[in-house]
Each structure stands twice: as structure tokens, then as C-alpha cells.
Design an enzyme around this catalytic site. Structure first.
Site, PDB file in Angstrom:
ATOM      1  N   TYR A 173      31.193 101.570  13.430  1.00  0.00           N
ATOM      2  CA  TYR A 173      32.601 101.345  13.746  1.00  0.00           C
ATOM      3  C   TYR A 173      33.229 102.579  14.383  1.00  0.00           C
ATOM      4  CZ  TYR A 173      31.383  97.544  10.672  1.00  0.00           C
ATOM      5  OH  TYR A 173      30.732  96.479  10.118  1.00  0.00           O
ATOM      6  N   GLU A 203      23.053  91.112   5.944  1.00  0.00           N
ATOM      7  CA  GLU A 203      23.659  91.491   7.233  1.00  0.00           C
ATOM      8  C   GLU A 203      24.296  92.873   7.195  1.00  0.00           C
ATOM      9  OE1 GLU A 203      26.698  88.525   7.503  1.00  0.00           O
ATOM     10  OE2 GLU A 203      25.328  86.959   8.154  1.00  0.00           O
ATOM     11  N   PRO A 204      23.525  93.911   6.967  1.00  0.00           N
ATOM     12  CA  PRO A 204      24.126  95.238   6.883  1.00  0.00           C
ATOM     13  C   PRO A 204      24.479  95.793   8.267  1.00  0.00           C
ATOM     14  CG  PRO A 204      21.753  95.408   6.709  1.00  0.00           C
ATOM     15  CD  PRO A 204      22.063  93.949   6.848  1.00  0.00           C
ATOM     16  N   GLY A 205      25.592  96.450   8.344  1.00  0.00           N
ATOM     17  CA  GLY A 205      25.968  97.142   9.576  1.00  0.00           C
ATOM     18  C   GLY A 205      26.101  98.624   9.271  1.00  0.00           C
ATOM     19  N   ARG A 206      27.166  98.921   8.522  1.00  0.00           N
ATOM     20  CA  ARG A 206      27.479 100.309   8.177  1.00  0.00           C
ATOM     21  C   ARG A 206      26.312 101.010   7.472  1.00  0.00           C
ATOM     22  NH1 ARG A 206      32.881 101.709   7.187  1.00  0.00           N
ATOM     23  NH2 ARG A 206      33.279  99.492   6.965  1.00  0.00           N
ATOM     24  N   ARG A 222      38.800 105.121  13.236  1.00  0.00           N
ATOM     25  CA  ARG A 222      38.855 104.850  11.794  1.00  0.00           C
ATOM     26  C   ARG A 222      39.913 105.660  11.029  1.00  0.00           C
ATOM     27  NH1 ARG A 222      35.228 105.546   8.589  1.00  0.00           N
ATOM     28  NH2 ARG A 222      35.455 103.654   7.375  1.00  0.00           N
ATOM     29  N   CYS A 261      48.781 110.499  22.775  1.00  0.00           N
ATOM     30  CA  CYS A 261      50.209 110.526  22.471  1.00  0.00           C
ATOM     31  C   CYS A 261      50.580 109.576  21.340  1.00  0.00           C
ATOM     32  CB  CYS A 261      50.998 110.180  23.722  1.00  0.00           C
ATOM     33  SG  CYS A 261      50.465 111.157  25.110  1.00  0.00           S
ATOM     34  N   GLY A 288      28.071  94.740   3.969  1.00  0.00           N
ATOM     35  CA  GLY A 288      29.074  95.379   3.129  1.00  0.00           C
ATOM     36  C   GLY A 288      28.621  96.527   2.259  1.00  0.00           C
ATOM     37  N   TYR A 327      42.416 103.071   9.348  1.00  0.00           N
ATOM     38  CA  TYR A 327      42.264 102.867   7.902  1.00  0.00           C
ATOM     39  C   TYR A 327      42.649 104.091   7.093  1.00  0.00           C
ATOM     40  CZ  TYR A 327      38.698  99.541   9.709  1.00  0.00           C
ATOM     41  OH  TYR A 327      38.002  98.576  10.378  1.00  0.00           O
TER      42      TYR A 327
END
Ligand SMILES: *Cc1c(COP(=O)(O)O)cnc(C)c1O
Length: 400
Positions: A355, A258-261, A297, A326, A224, A301
């Protein structure tokens, strides 16, 4: 980074990942927890290309996975099973079985019902499942509601009282070994306080479990950590680690992060080319060859990505940067100042390493983009461009 050469050599749309940047972020986070038992489990869903996972595996990273597919990606990339965690609110029986057979470090439970299923399956296999419980500390992480996960209204985890009950059931079970505890309050976090509060709540639970002779060995603080897309404040890894460590005084546990971004977002660039410009009445559009099927994204979002058009034009005006799909939601940026463009001008979409490709699809029968890595100035294709034949390969009535 020579974007023009990359686009010439590999075509567009193209994902480019700077592997050196990923390593710097990994080292920075590892350093923040120095002197403490800690483990970084890269969140595979952010960017699951096997080469990316391998890159982190070589640094000693484990993996946080949210499907058996991701577990198998991690294993294929050479991550040891004892560094793999399986999270997620809806694990199927076959996924649980396979995870148990592969003897991964932890299955992260997200409900009492799931605890029962894991116990049953472990019993059938005559195994003991190492488990953790995802606690929902009811903290507002102050981020986008779609990526906020730590409030009771969210579908993730269980409240403190249910968690306690689950740990007691697990302790008394022959087929469950409650060794971990987990929380993950949301993504793209830019404030430290919610994390600190969540960590306090969860570490208090660890203390009260200790009294019941339930000894938690792994304190999994989730992922996060936010990144800079625009001008957001960035949480510094050192401050992050200190905030967590402060809540753990007197407890001897391995911290799992647990980092992703954080590890991947700003390593990535999405390259796309201008096809056309058009003006509808008084609205200017710049149409490019990349689209929402490549990078979802903004559509999903309303996320901000910095975009840059590489040309020498001196004239500029307000425009929307859009793709050919479209859907009106198919845009990269809205109402921003863009230079006058010509056919084939190169556009760089920044912060596209997390992502991005993982959320891409074949919508509108568009082949997925090519992915390349850059490491030590060496460029490598890590996923070739998807062809039409790739896209239809699994369909049945291909003959005449
Ligand atoms: C998505 C997710 C992560 C990674 O989140 P980032 O914001 O990319 O760091 C970590 N842990 C769990 C359980 C997740 O669902």
C-alpha cells in the site's frame, strides 16, 4: 541493503523491494498449511507491480484481484486463470463479462444485486459462473476502522442469512455454480481470536449449506495478517493456520488465503533525501523530496512508519518529517527525535512495500517514484521514474 548506493544509482524518491524477503514470507505461509489442500492468492492491491506479481507467480501463487485491471495484471504476469479470484463491492458489467470470458477461478459476490447481474451476464454469454459469496461475520477485527471490514456497519460482504439465500438462488440457477465461500474481516490483524471466531461462523454456514446439498469446495479466509510497523505483536503463520484448520474439522475443502501486506510490507523501503530544515517559532521541520503522493499511509491512516536518517550527526531534537506537497497532511512522521540533518542526507522509510506505491498519485504534478527490486543481491529497475511527459501524455490540448 546498501541504501546509499541505491539512492546514488537510481535517485530519490525511490522504492526498493527485497524479493528474497517476499519469497521467505510466501514459503513460511505455504509451510503453515502443509498437508492440507491450500492455495495462496496474493492480494495484488498491496503491490501490483508486474514484476512483483511474476515473482509470486513463479512460487505458484494465485492472485486476489479487486478490479479487472488487477485481473489483467495477474494474467500478464503469467498467473493461470484458474488461480485468479475477483473480489470487490462494485464490479461493473464490463468487468464481470471480461472476468467470465477469461474463465477465472471465482467471482466473489458481495450483494444479492450483484448475484443477479452476474447471473444475467453469464446467461447472455451462455456460461456458468463459478462464484463465492463474501460473508460478513460481524466480527470486530480490532484494527484501524478504515481497514476494518467484517462488521455489519461496513460496506463489505453480506450477512449470514442473505448469504444463505444467495447460495440457494445460485444452486437453482443454470448459470451460477456456488463453489466457494469467502470472508475477510480487515487488514493489519494482530489478534488471532477475531479470525478464529469468523472462521467458526463461516464454517458453520458451510455445514448448514451441505445439508441443502450445496457443497463448498473453496474456503477463502481472505488476507489481513498484520505485520510489524512498530512493536505490534505478529500473528505467526503456523498459529494462524492451526486456528483456521481447527474450525474446519470434518470438512474437505481447499483453503484459499489472500495475503497482501504480510508478503510485501516489510520487503519494502522508501528512500528520500533531505532538502531543508526549518523552524517555525519553536516547531522543527525536516523537509524531504518524497511526499504523500508517494506514500499516502501516514496522511490517510495516520499510520506509523519507522524512519531513519543516515548520517553521523550527534545532535538531535524533536521534529516533523514532511514532504513538499501543499497539504498539512503531507508528513511521514510527527514529533519524533531526529538528528540534525544537512542537504541530501538520505532518509529510509521502513515497511513501505505494501500500500505504498499502489496508492501513489501525481498530486502536485509530481512524477511517481522509481521502483527497484533486489534479489540475490542483484538490483533491477522494475518501474522507471515517471517523467513530465508521462504525466501529461493522456491530456488533449498539448499543442499550441
Ligand atoms: C485487501 C484485501 C486483501 C489483502 O489484505 P492484506 O491486509 O493486505 O493482507 C485480501 N482480500 C481481500 C478481499 C481484500 O480486500
Amino acid at each position: 541493503m546498501n541504501f546509499k548506493k541505491l539512492a546514488d544509482d537510481y535517485g530519490t524518491p525511490l522504492y526498493v523491494y527485497n524479493f528474497d524477503y517476499m519469497k521467505d514470507r510466501f514459503d513460511e505461509l505455504k509451510e503453515a498449511f502443509r498437508g492440507r489442500k491450500s492455495m495462496i492468492c496474493y492480494a495484488v492491491k498491496a503491490n501490483s507491480n508486474i514484476s512483483v506479481i511474476k515473482h509470486f507467480a513463479k512460487m505458484g501463487s494465485g492472485c486476489d484481484c479487486v478490479s479487472i485491471g488487477e485481473v489483467n495484471r495477474a494474467l500478464r504476469a503469467g498467473v493461470s486463470s484458474y488461480k485468479i479470484i475477483f473480489s470487490g463491492v462494485g464490479k461493473r458489467d464490463d468487468e464481470i463479462k471480461e472476468a467470465l470470458e477469461k474463465d477465472i477461478l471465482l467471482i466473489n459476490l458481495e450483494s444479492e444485486a450483484e448475484l443477479k447481474r452476474v447471473e444475467m451476464i453469464a446467461k447472455e454469454l451462455n456460461l456458468t459462473a463459478r462464484i463465492s459469496v463474501r460473508v460478513n461475520p460481524n466480527i470486530d477485527p480490532m484494527t484501524h476502522p478504515y481497514i476494518s471490514t467484517g462488521l455489519h456497519e461496513s460496506k463489505f460482504g453480506v450477512d449470514i442469512d442473505s448469504a444463505k439465500r444467495m447460495y440457494i438462488v445460485a444452486k437453482n440457477s443454470n448459470n451460477l455454480d456456488p463453489v466457494g465461500i469467502h470472508f475477510h474481516i480487515g487488514s493489519q490483524l494482530t489478534e488471532l481470536n477475531p479470525i478464529k471466531e469468523a472462521s467458526e461462523i463461516v464454517s458453520d454456514l458451510v455445514r448448514s449449506l451441505k445439508v441443502l446439498d450445496i457443497n463448498i469446495k473453496f474456503f477463502d479466509i481472505g488476507g489481513g495478517i498484520g505485520v510489524k510497523y512498530d512493536n505490534e505483536e505478529r500473528i505467526k503463520p503456523y498459529d494462524y493456520a492451526q486456528a483456521i484448520l481447527k474450525t474446519l474439522s470434518g470438512l474437505d475443502m481447499t483453503i484459499i488465503c489472500e495475503p497482501g501486506r504480510f508478503l510485501t510490507a516489510n520487503s519494502g523501503y522508501f528512500l528520500t533525501k533531505v532538502l531543508y530544515e526549518k523552524v517555525n517559532v519553536d516547531k522543527r521541520f525536516v523537509i524531504v523530496d518524497g511526499a504523500m503522493n508517494d506514500l499516502l499511509r501516514p496522511a490517510l491512516y495516520n499510520a506509523y512508519h519507522k524512519v531513519e536518517i543516515l548520517n553521523d550527526s550527534k545532535e538531535s531534537s524533536i521534529a516533523n518529517l514532511v514532504g513538499p506537497v501543499c497539504e498539512s497532511g503531507d508528513f511521514f512522521a510527527k514529533d519524533i527525535e531526529l538528528p540534525k540533518t544537512s542537504h541530501n542526507d538520505l532518509v529510509v522509510v521502513y515497511s513501505a512495500g505494501a500500500y505504498g506505491f499502489t496508492m501513489s498519485s501525481n498530486y502536485n504534478t509530481r512524477g511517481r517514484a522509481c521502483e527497484v527490486s533486489v534479489e540475490n543481491e542483484k538490483v533491477r529497475v522494475i518501474r522507471r521514474r515517471e517523467s513530465f511527459e508521462d504525466m501529461i501524455a493522456l491530456e488533449t490540448d498539448l499543442g499550441d
